[in-house]
Design a protein around this motif. Structure first.
Motif, PDB file in Angstrom:
ATOM      1  N   GLY A  19     -58.605  -5.248  39.856  1.00  0.00           N
ATOM      2  CA  GLY A  19     -58.835  -6.442  39.058  1.00  0.00           C
ATOM      3  C   GLY A  19     -57.561  -6.874  38.374  1.00  0.00           C
ATOM      4  N   VAL A  20     -57.711  -7.682  37.334  1.00  0.00           N
ATOM      5  CA  VAL A  20     -56.570  -8.211  36.600  1.00  0.00           C
ATOM      6  C   VAL A  20     -56.845  -8.126  35.115  1.00  0.00           C
ATOM      7  CG1 VAL A  20     -55.921  -9.788  38.460  1.00  0.00           C
ATOM      8  CG2 VAL A  20     -57.468 -10.575  36.652  1.00  0.00           C
ATOM      9  N   PHE A  48     -64.055 -18.983  29.573  1.00  0.00           N
ATOM     10  CA  PHE A  48     -63.406 -17.735  29.943  1.00  0.00           C
ATOM     11  C   PHE A  48     -64.228 -17.104  31.053  1.00  0.00           C
ATOM     12  CE2 PHE A  48     -61.597 -13.462  28.924  1.00  0.00           C
ATOM     13  CZ  PHE A  48     -60.268 -13.843  28.973  1.00  0.00           C
ATOM     14  N   PRO A  49     -63.581 -16.458  32.010  1.00  0.00           N
ATOM     15  CA  PRO A  49     -64.351 -15.907  33.127  1.00  0.00           C
ATOM     16  C   PRO A  49     -65.487 -15.002  32.666  1.00  0.00           C
ATOM     17  CG  PRO A  49     -61.998 -15.756  33.537  1.00  0.00           C
ATOM     18  CD  PRO A  49     -62.154 -16.185  32.117  1.00  0.00           C
ATOM     19  N   ALA A  50     -66.657 -15.280  33.184  1.00  0.00           N
ATOM     20  CA  ALA A  50     -67.817 -14.457  32.846  1.00  0.00           C
ATOM     21  C   ALA A  50     -67.743 -13.123  33.580  1.00  0.00           C
ATOM     22  CB  ALA A  50     -69.100 -15.195  33.210  1.00  0.00           C
ATOM     23  N   GLY A  51     -68.372 -12.121  33.016  1.00  0.00           N
ATOM     24  CA  GLY A  51     -68.515 -10.857  33.711  1.00  0.00           C
ATOM     25  C   GLY A  51     -67.319  -9.940  33.615  1.00  0.00           C
ATOM     26  N   HIS A  52     -66.401 -10.193  32.671  1.00  0.00           N
ATOM     27  CA  HIS A  52     -65.287  -9.263  32.528  1.00  0.00           C
ATOM     28  C   HIS A  52     -65.787  -7.991  31.852  1.00  0.00           C
ATOM     29  CE1 HIS A  52     -64.987 -10.286  28.259  1.00  0.00           C
ATOM     30  NE2 HIS A  52     -65.056 -11.554  28.617  1.00  0.00           N
ATOM     31  N   CYS A  53     -64.952  -6.974  31.861  1.00  0.00           N
ATOM     32  CA  CYS A  53     -65.358  -5.698  31.279  1.00  0.00           C
ATOM     33  C   CYS A  53     -65.413  -5.820  29.766  1.00  0.00           C
ATOM     34  CB  CYS A  53     -64.383  -4.593  31.684  1.00  0.00           C
ATOM     35  SG  CYS A  53     -64.319  -4.305  33.459  1.00  0.00           S
ATOM     36  N   GLY A  54     -66.595  -5.825  29.213  1.00  0.00           N
ATOM     37  CA  GLY A  54     -66.740  -5.949  27.773  1.00  0.00           C
ATOM     38  C   GLY A  54     -66.525  -7.381  27.335  1.00  0.00           C
ATOM     39  N   HIS A  55     -66.284  -7.566  26.038  1.00  0.00           N
ATOM     40  CA  HIS A  55     -66.068  -8.896  25.484  1.00  0.00           C
ATOM     41  C   HIS A  55     -64.579  -9.151  25.306  1.00  0.00           C
ATOM     42  CE1 HIS A  55     -70.358  -9.312  24.727  1.00  0.00           C
ATOM     43  NE2 HIS A  55     -70.341  -8.095  24.226  1.00  0.00           N
ATOM     44  N   ALA A 109     -58.079  -9.162  28.203  1.00  0.00           N
ATOM     45  CA  ALA A 109     -59.348  -8.605  28.659  1.00  0.00           C
ATOM     46  C   ALA A 109     -59.211  -8.168  30.108  1.00  0.00           C
ATOM     47  CB  ALA A 109     -60.453  -9.651  28.527  1.00  0.00           C
ATOM     48  N   ALA A 110     -60.070  -7.247  30.511  1.00  0.00           N
ATOM     49  CA  ALA A 110     -60.058  -6.761  31.890  1.00  0.00           C
ATOM     50  C   ALA A 110     -61.091  -7.521  32.705  1.00  0.00           C
ATOM     51  CB  ALA A 110     -60.361  -5.263  31.918  1.00  0.00           C
ATOM     52  N   LEU A 111     -60.692  -7.979  33.866  1.00  0.00           N
ATOM     53  CA  LEU A 111     -61.597  -8.679  34.772  1.00  0.00           C
ATOM     54  C   LEU A 111     -61.633  -7.917  36.086  1.00  0.00           C
ATOM     55  CD1 LEU A 111     -63.369 -11.192  35.290  1.00  0.00           C
ATOM     56  CD2 LEU A 111     -61.313 -12.363  36.103  1.00  0.00           C
ATOM     57  N   ASP A 112     -62.769  -7.300  36.376  1.00  0.00           N
ATOM     58  CA  ASP A 112     -62.919  -6.542  37.610  1.00  0.00           C
ATOM     59  C   ASP A 112     -62.935  -7.471  38.813  1.00  0.00           C
ATOM     60  OD1 ASP A 112     -63.069  -4.164  36.238  1.00  0.00           O
ATOM     61  OD2 ASP A 112     -65.268  -4.129  36.185  1.00  0.00           O
TER      62      ASP A 112
END
Length: 483
Positions: A152-153, A167-174, A182-185
């Motif tokens: 991810g990024v 903001f992209p939905a479904g990232h790791c946590g808030h 934030a981390a985005l899988d």
């Protein structure tokens, strides 16, 4: 079953076409870009070359049509005012060895329009035919994962987007309250972030080192101004005065590109030591002083619609990602993130489209889980990169003052053969067609070594050189009326 997601970094043509390649095989494609994307064909801050001339070559157009089979990008571009021109008959081109003839053949059809229009049409086509592709404004700060696989990024909202920005939905946590990324899988990541890519330090942070790179900079500066097309000249052909890499002096060039809304985009180019000016009067004087004054004569009485815009973001820069010893799964870099080219040759967007097509074909044959698939895509995309790189660099190294490269014996041999073939092409459709096949990325450089091309080069031009541009009677009348 777990939902799959791909992340594409960059919402230019390279990123949008990569999203189209991924859409059939993943559930969600998230495209991230730092710019706020306009709702109409408008310039945007993050594209340094978007005010200068762009051509969509046949090789790139064919790739786009294959990537977007449910859209009709060609039709949409033409409906929005883009021009469709055959290089064989709809171009006036002065080479260092004379004027190209215009043939009855209707071949090597090229689309001319502004960069904002092309990007807008492609974006509408991708989003309109792929409901699972979404675009968000955010800044990618790095890759997540390891040297074996990208997972991810890391992202953060743009500083001027505001706290309520999408903001992209479904990232790791808030989203972290302290502003940390934030981390985005992701099950697949594509870097299509352009000339400003951070792909090398991002990969180094994962433990991938030793990425070879090369920069060749001829010092080209571009100066561009848009004019209203003079009355009666709406069908004027693409006009190109090519620079001379053989004279030992800085090359100078000029071109008139017909674009939408009855406008001409006029771009002047000069290598280091002969840069075109930004002053409007000096801009015209520079055009008139080119090896042919044709461009200058045509714009002398034309109505300017913009100021003169300049750019020095023109170097050839290549990261040899396809040569990396260990490449992570599920990650590729396409378009300018892999290599950038001197825009004089008009190949960047087509290379990006061909790279996205390589991704689509690999995913169709394999799948996200196929080990080594990403390495295969990076190597496949490198074939079109190599073709464009060879075209640009083998010529740019011949100019005085070039930085990052000197002509080798192989370069000089290539230049000698290319010049002989170009001289032949001024009076031979066979030779001209071979050159256009390569420069428009329909085929690779090996096309120039086929027997037909070699025999044509050895024989020389069957027709005598032209004493001036091959104008039709109507075009002569227009030029006379203009000045």
């Amino acid at each position: 079953m777990k939902s799959t997601r791909a992340v594409v970094i960059g919402a230019g043509p390279a990123g949008l076409l990569a999203a189209a390649a991924l859409a059939p095989v993943v559930d969600h494609v998230v495209v991230l870009d730092r710019d706020e994307l306009p709702d109409a064909p408008e310039h945007r801050r993050g594209v340094p070359q978007d005010r200068h001339a762009h051509l969509l070559m046949p090789g790139g157009l064919e790739a786009i049509e294959r990537l977007l089979p449910r859209a009709d990008v060609r039709k949409d571009l033409l409906a929005a005012g883009a021009r469709e021109l055959a290089l064989s008959s709809g171009m006036l081109a002065l080479t260092p060895d004379g004027w190209f003839r215009r043939w009855r053949h209707h071949s090597h059809v090229t689309i001319t329009c502004s960069r904002p229009l092309l990007e807008w049409v492609v974006r509408r086509a991708v989003l309109g035919t792929n409901a699972n592709v979404e675009v968000h404004r955010a800044r990618v700060t790095g890759l997540r994962g390891s040297a074996r696989r990208v997972l991810g990024v890391t992202v953060e909202p743009c500083a001027d987007a505001g706290s309520d920005a999408p903001f992209p939905a479904g990232h790791c946590g808030h989203r972290p309250a302290d502003g940390r990324p934030a981390a985005l899988d992701a099950d697949w990541v594509v870097d299509a972030s352009g000339r400003g890519t951070r792909v090398v330090p991002w990969l180094e942070a994962l433990g991938i080192h030793g990425i070879a790179a090369k920069d060749v900079d001829s010092g080209l500066a571009n100066a561009t101004r848009v004019y209203r097309t003079p009355s009666g000249a709406q069908e004027w052909p693409l006009t190109l005065i090519q620079p001379d890499p053989y004279s030992g002096r800085p090359g100078r060039s000029g071109m008139i590109v017909p674009i939408e809304n009855d406008r001409w985009m006029v771009s002047l180019g000069g290598m280091r030591g002969s840069e075109p000016p930004s002053d409007p009067d000096a801009f015209l004087e520079y055009a008139l002083a080119l090896p042919s004054p044709l461009v200058g004569r045509l714009i002398a009485a034309a109505e300017p619609l913009t100021e003169v815009f300049t750019s020095h973001s023109t170097s050839n820069s290549r990261r040899y990602l396809d040569k990396v010893r260990h490449w992570p799964d599920r990650f590729v870099a396409l378009g300018d993130a892999a290599a950038t080219f001197n825009p004089l040759y008009g190949q960047g967007m087509s290379v990006a489209a061909l790279g996205a097509l390589a991704l689509a074909e690999a995913l169709a044959d394999g799948g996200l889980d196929t080990p080594g698939l990403a390495r295969g895509v990076q190597r496949a995309a490198a074939r079109s990169v190599e073709a464009a790189w060879t075209t640009a660099v083998s010529t740019d190294v011949l100019y005085p003052g070039v930085e990052g490269g000197t002509p080798t014996a192989a370069d000089r041999l290539t230049a000698a053969y290319s010049r002989r073939l170009t001289r032949t092409a001024t009076g031979s459709y066979v030779a001209a067609s071979a050159l256009w096949d390569v420069t428009t990325l329909r085929t690779g450089p090996a096309r120039l070594m086929r027997p037909g091309a070699i025999l044509a080069a050895l024989a020389g031009p069957p027709l005598p050189p032209l004493s001036g541009p091959p104008l039709t009677d109507r075009e002569r009348a227009i030029l006379s009326a203009i000045g």
